[in-house]
Design an enzyme around this catalytic site. Structure first.
Site, short mmCIF file in Angstrom:
data_model
loop_
_atom_site.label_atom_id
_atom_site.label_comp_id
_atom_site.label_asym_id
_atom_site.label_seq_id
_atom_site.Cartn_x
_atom_site.Cartn_y
_atom_site.Cartn_z
N ARG A 166 1.25 -1.35 -0.06
CA ARG A 166 0.19 -0.17 -0.12
C ARG A 166 0.64 1.41 0.22
NH1 ARG A 166 -2.17 -3.63 3.84
NH2 ARG A 166 -4.37 -3.91 3.88
N LYS A 188 -2.08 -2.26 7.63
CA LYS A 188 -3.52 -1.34 8.68
C LYS A 188 -3.82 -1.92 10.02
CE LYS A 188 -6.36 -0.63 4.88
NZ LYS A 188 -7.62 -1.12 4.11
N HIS A 258 -2.95 2.92 -5.82
CA HIS A 258 -3.47 1.66 -5.12
C HIS A 258 -3.89 1.10 -6.25
CE1 HIS A 258 -5.82 -0.41 -2.41
NE2 HIS A 258 -7.13 -0.61 -3.08
N ARG A 261 -1.14 -1.20 -6.81
CA ARG A 261 -0.93 -2.77 -5.61
C ARG A 261 -2.06 -3.76 -6.14
NH1 ARG A 261 -1.30 -4.16 -0.48
NH2 ARG A 261 -3.76 -4.57 0.68
N HIS A 284 -3.56 -9.20 4.23
CA HIS A 284 -5.34 -8.32 3.97
C HIS A 284 -5.30 -9.80 5.57
CE1 HIS A 284 -5.95 -7.93 -0.29
NE2 HIS A 284 -5.72 -6.79 0.03
N TYR A 293 -9.21 -11.23 -7.09
CA TYR A 293 -8.20 -11.41 -7.46
C TYR A 293 -8.47 -12.48 -8.86
CZ TYR A 293 -6.10 -7.41 -5.63
OH TYR A 293 -6.39 -5.79 -5.38
#
Length: 314
Positions: A166, A188, A258, A261, A284, A293
């Site tokens: 990110r 995150k 993004h 990414r 994730h 994806y």
């Protein structure tokens, strides 16, 4: 702008206990300030057009106790009709309200009822990630040579395209984030993960370090330093991506960090990466997020079916 103590306490809780980033905290603060201003406007019959002028420093927890689920629906209607918020933006506000009221009741016991518990989240249509194909990505990389600080920008873009990190993660990288062929990434919620640096990344980093601008700030030494000697901001990285894209042979519409990414993740998946490995690389928390994806598989299946010789039989 002064905030009510219960709101200040909640924002502190977000960063110190739940590990939310400063950016996420600001988003929560924006949503809740808007919400409290709206509630006060409804109570005092103030024109919503003047919402930005309303002082909420005197809002008390007693005012929150008097609210009902219908008031939350009214706020969501205001966001949709008068502010033009799309489903994704309204969904974020619902998530903010749910977290806020859950905190007030469950953590602080300041209210007796969590009225946001049954607040529905707007349905968001599934969107496929926008990405560059391999040829477009190659053209993008070639265009980096035209940048003034090409070795630095090349290194940043190579990390984007190889590691799928990110933009916030790239900005927070430090010199000591690199350990031989591994890179420690803070994702995150301050979750730490390690990703492998392939030959392309190692070469790009070595070339960049020969020309790296000395850091003029305090604290940890950032890996990427601007020409002014400061750590990069997300917005600056976005501008660099836009500049490079504008010089590419076939610029991709509205290319962002993004989308780089997305490009990295999509190309890795097409190259044979399994979904669990991709989840670990991208950081994730849920494999469901990574599964966006797998749309590539659908496209490939469609292509195979269209190529079936029997498709041409009338």
């Amino acid at each position: 702008m002064p905030l009510p103590k219960f709101l200040r306490d909640f924002l502190i809780y977000l960063t110190t206990i739940t590990g939310k980033s400063p950016r996420t905290r600001k988003e929560y603060e924006y949503d809740l300030v808007l919400f409290l201003r709206f509630i006060k406007a409804m109570e005092q019959d103030i024109d919503p057009a003047n919402l930005h002028t309303i002082d909420i420093s005197d809002v008390t927890i007693d005012s929150i106790k008097e609210l009902a689920l219908e008031d939350l629906y009214l706020f969501m209607e205001y966001c949709e009709i008068q502010r033009g918020n799309l489903a994704a933006s309204r969904a974020r506000k619902v998530a903010t309200l749910k977290a806020f009221f859950k905190y007030l009741k469950g953590k602080r016991r300041l209210i007796d009822e969590n009225i946001a518990e049954h607040l529905e989240t707007p349905k968001i249509g599934k969107r496929h990630p926008v990405y560059m194909n391999f040829e477009e990505a190659q053209q993008f990389v070639v265009a980096i040579d035209q940048q003034h600080y090409s070795s630095r920008d090349y290194c940043m873009m190579i990390l984007f395209l190889n590691l799928g990190i990110r933009v916030s993660e790239l900005c927070s990288l430090n010199l000591d984030s690199i350990h031989d062929r591994k890179l420690t990434v803070i994702g995150k919620g301050n979750k730490e993960r390690q990703v492998y640096l392939n030959d392309s990344c190692i070469t790009a980093i070595e070339q960049y370090m020969l020309e790296r601008t000395p850091y003029k700030g305090d604290g940890s030494q950032p890996l990427f330093v601007s020409q002014k000697g400061s750590r990069f901001a997300r917005q600056t990285i976005a501008r660099i991506v836009k500049q490079i894209n504008g010089k590419a042979e076939n610029p991709k519409d509205k290319l962002t960090p993004h989308k780089l990414r997305h490009t990295s993740a999509t190309l890795m998946y097409k190259a044979g990466a399994d979904i669990r490995s991709l989840q670990a690389i991208l950081g994730h928390s849920s494999v469901a997020t990574t599964q966006i994806y797998t749309h590539i598989e659908d496209e490939q299946i469609q292509k195979v079916l269209k190529s079936n010789p029997f498709n041409n039989i009338k």
